[in-house]
Design a protein around this motif. Structure first.
Motif, PDB file in Angstrom:
ATOM      1  N   PRO A 110      -2.854   7.557   3.729  1.00  0.00           N
ATOM      2  CA  PRO A 110      -2.112   6.503   4.220  1.00  0.00           C
ATOM      3  C   PRO A 110      -2.766   5.794   5.204  1.00  0.00           C
ATOM      4  N   ILE A 111      -2.471   4.529   5.202  1.00  0.00           N
ATOM      5  CA  ILE A 111      -3.253   3.534   5.945  1.00  0.00           C
ATOM      6  C   ILE A 111      -2.178   2.981   7.302  1.00  0.00           C
ATOM      7  N   ASN A 112      -2.722   3.113   8.455  1.00  0.00           N
ATOM      8  CA  ASN A 112      -2.013   2.791   9.527  1.00  0.00           C
ATOM      9  C   ASN A 112      -1.843   1.122   9.690  1.00  0.00           C
ATOM     10  N   TYR A 113      -0.987   0.598   9.467  1.00  0.00           N
ATOM     11  CA  TYR A 113      -0.877  -0.736   9.902  1.00  0.00           C
ATOM     12  C   TYR A 113      -0.524  -1.371  11.280  1.00  0.00           C
ATOM     13  N   ALA A 114       0.221  -0.407  11.973  1.00  0.00           N
ATOM     14  CA  ALA A 114       0.827  -0.648  13.030  1.00  0.00           C
ATOM     15  C   ALA A 114      -0.271  -1.046  14.211  1.00  0.00           C
ATOM     16  N   ALA A 115      -1.491  -0.577  14.222  1.00  0.00           N
ATOM     17  CA  ALA A 115      -2.271  -1.038  15.269  1.00  0.00           C
ATOM     18  C   ALA A 115      -2.748  -2.376  15.122  1.00  0.00           C
TER      19      ALA A 115
ATOM     20  N   LEU B 285      -5.468  -5.302   2.143  1.00  0.00           N
ATOM     21  CA  LEU B 285      -6.616  -4.343   2.194  1.00  0.00           C
ATOM     22  C   LEU B 285      -7.900  -5.071   2.870  1.00  0.00           C
ATOM     23  N   VAL B 286      -8.060  -6.306   2.446  1.00  0.00           N
ATOM     24  CA  VAL B 286      -9.402  -6.939   3.053  1.00  0.00           C
ATOM     25  C   VAL B 286      -9.164  -7.290   4.243  1.00  0.00           C
ATOM     26  N   THR B 287      -7.871  -7.800   4.659  1.00  0.00           N
ATOM     27  CA  THR B 287      -7.541  -8.172   6.104  1.00  0.00           C
ATOM     28  C   THR B 287      -7.736  -6.981   6.949  1.00  0.00           C
ATOM     29  N   VAL B 288      -6.807  -5.854   6.731  1.00  0.00           N
ATOM     30  CA  VAL B 288      -6.801  -4.864   7.571  1.00  0.00           C
ATOM     31  C   VAL B 288      -8.111  -4.151   7.757  1.00  0.00           C
TER      32      VAL B 288
ATOM     33  N   ASN C 235      -9.840   5.991   5.564  1.00  0.00           N
ATOM     34  CA  ASN C 235      -8.996   5.877   4.566  1.00  0.00           C
ATOM     35  C   ASN C 235      -8.859   4.382   3.931  1.00  0.00           C
ATOM     36  N   ILE C 236      -9.093   3.358   4.628  1.00  0.00           N
ATOM     37  CA  ILE C 236      -9.074   2.014   3.963  1.00  0.00           C
ATOM     38  C   ILE C 236     -10.107   1.707   2.812  1.00  0.00           C
ATOM     39  N   ILE C 237     -11.117   2.335   3.117  1.00  0.00           N
ATOM     40  CA  ILE C 237     -12.367   2.271   2.197  1.00  0.00           C
ATOM     41  C   ILE C 237     -12.010   3.040   1.178  1.00  0.00           C
ATOM     42  N   GLU C 238     -11.477   4.332   1.197  1.00  0.00           N
ATOM     43  CA  GLU C 238     -11.108   5.152   0.086  1.00  0.00           C
ATOM     44  C   GLU C 238     -10.099   4.613  -0.777  1.00  0.00           C
ATOM     45  N   THR C 239      -9.176   3.696  -0.092  1.00  0.00           N
ATOM     46  CA  THR C 239      -8.067   3.039  -0.868  1.00  0.00           C
ATOM     47  C   THR C 239      -8.680   1.959  -1.794  1.00  0.00           C
ATOM     48  N   ILE C 240      -9.578   1.298  -1.106  1.00  0.00           N
ATOM     49  CA  ILE C 240     -10.154   0.000  -1.907  1.00  0.00           C
ATOM     50  C   ILE C 240     -10.812   0.735  -2.924  1.00  0.00           C
ATOM     51  N   PHE C 241     -11.730   1.818  -2.916  1.00  0.00           N
ATOM     52  CA  PHE C 241     -12.222   2.163  -4.108  1.00  0.00           C
ATOM     53  C   PHE C 241     -11.410   2.729  -5.073  1.00  0.00           C
ATOM     54  N   PHE C 242     -10.147   3.248  -4.952  1.00  0.00           N
ATOM     55  CA  PHE C 242      -9.313   3.534  -5.957  1.00  0.00           C
ATOM     56  C   PHE C 242      -8.398   2.673  -6.372  1.00  0.00           C
TER      57      PHE C 242
END
Length: 382
Positions: free
Chosen positions: A186-191, A25-28, A57-64
């Motif tokens: 969901p987080i898109n890691y492909a990019a 999460l921190v890296t992406v 989406n990443i910020i939201e996932t970090i908070f949850f």
């Protein structure tokens, strides 16, 4: 014994999985912020941008991530943000709570993040959250992103987003549907996923492309080498190819060094600004404490003066009361003396001025003289 070992092993695997997820999460998030900043240098970042949506989406996932307890209307990331309100972010939450359609805590949380990006106060909001360790310990486990050492660096990278002019439509029906369901997107890691190639493999590929005469890459490298060093004879193709590759790698290293120095300078400036803000806050607190002490001394002095004035007033009141009582007693004594003198004078007058007839009658009655001796008795008395 075997059950205890299995339990320890499962707990160790669970902690490793949580650590890997937190690191991802921190890296992406860092990569996504850099991608948005690079894109903003050449074009306007719109709301529909994939990088921007992925960052939200990443910020939201970090908070949850690693949130303690069950998530409901009373305990959720929005209440955590709401508890960290400061002077600069108070209007933000008032605006979010004034929107009638955002009646769910997930909608309010996502709306608050978007409004913070528009108002350029996301860094201030997260920095206030990191400063309140008691709130983080109450709502997040120890393995969460906000309680890890990388949280400060992550928030510092998010500070670069405050330089962008972003806009979001909080009343869009599509956005409202997205805000209500699901909880996390969901987080898109492909990019941000790239193949890691060794330097030896890169060099081998460049040699193969350079030896191929029909390859456009070889022609480009040859032209770059010829323009860089005109003294080199064109017949020596191998030397030109190696020279072109060297110049290309050197240019890449220069760009990388410039980007690294820019990021280091930006991080240094942010650290200096934060230290200056901390120093100013400490100075303001010290001045406030001194003012409070001065006001307390003034209040004590006023209380002492009020006490002295009260005692002086009581003494004056007692003195005036005693002088009034003495005057009253003097007046009362004078009146009594006049009354007694008046009564005595009346008695004296009545005694000194007796009637002759009355005296003779009294004497004659006292001695029993009547008839012919009455005149003689009267003459004797006279």
């Amino acid at each position: 014994m075997a059950d205890k070992q299995a339990l320890k092993q499962s707990l160790r695997h669970a902690s490793q999985a949580i650590a890997i997820t937190r690191h991802n999460l921190v890296t992406v998030c860092s990569l996504c912020v850099k991608s948005i900043l690079d894109r903003a240098c050449f074009q306007v970042v719109e709301e529909s941008s994939l990088d921007l949506q992925n960052l939200l989406n990443i910020i939201e996932t970090i908070f949850f991530f690693q949130f303690k307890g069950s998530i409901d209307n009373k305990r959720n990331p929005y209440t955590v943000l709401r508890s960290c309100t400061s002077k600069g972010t108070l209007n933000l939450f008032q605006t979010i709570e004034s929107l009638d359609k955002l009646n769910h805590f997930i909608g309010r949380f996502r709306g608050a993040i978007r409004l913070a990006l528009m108002n350029k106060c996301l860094y201030q909001l997260l920095d206030t959250l990191l400063a309140k360790r008691s709130v983080l310990e109450l709502h997040y486990f120890e393995d969460s992103v906000f309680r890890c050492p990388d949280a400060v660096a992550l928030v510092s990278q998010l500070a670069g987003l405050d330089a962008l002019d972003l806009s979001f439509d909080l009343r869009c029906p599509k956005l409202l549907e997205e805000l209500c369901y699901p909880r996390t997107c969901p987080i898109n890691y492909a990019a941000h996923m790239h193949l890691l190639v060794l330097d030896e493999a890169k060099l081998d590929d460049q040699i193969e492309l350079a030896t191929d005469a029909s390859s456009p890459e070889a022609e480009a490298l040859t032209e770059a080498g010829a323009s860089a060093e005109s003294e080199t004879p064109l017949s020596d193709c191998a030397h030109c190819d190696w020279r072109a590759r060297y110049l290309r790698i050197e240019a890449q290293l220069k760009r990388t060094a410039e980007q690294k120095s820019y990021l280091e300078e930006l991080n240094k400036r942010l650290i200096e600004e934060r230290e200056a803000a901390t120093t100013a806050r400490q100075t303001a607190n010290a001045e406030h404490a001194n003012e409070i002490k001065q006001y307390e001394n003034i209040v004590l002095e006023l209380q002492v003066q009020l006490t002295l004035l009260q005692e002086q007033y009581n003494r004056q009141l007692a003195a005036s009361a005693s002088s009034g009582a003495a005057a009253t007693r003097v007046s009362v004594n004078d009146d009594a003396y006049e009354i007694e003198a008046q009564e005595f004078d009346e008695d004296t007058v009545a005694y000194r001025a007796p009637s002759p007839d009355c005296q003779s009658e009294l004497a004659s009655e006292a001695f029993g003289y009547t008839g012919k001796y009455k005149n003689l008795f009267r003459w004797i008395i006279v």
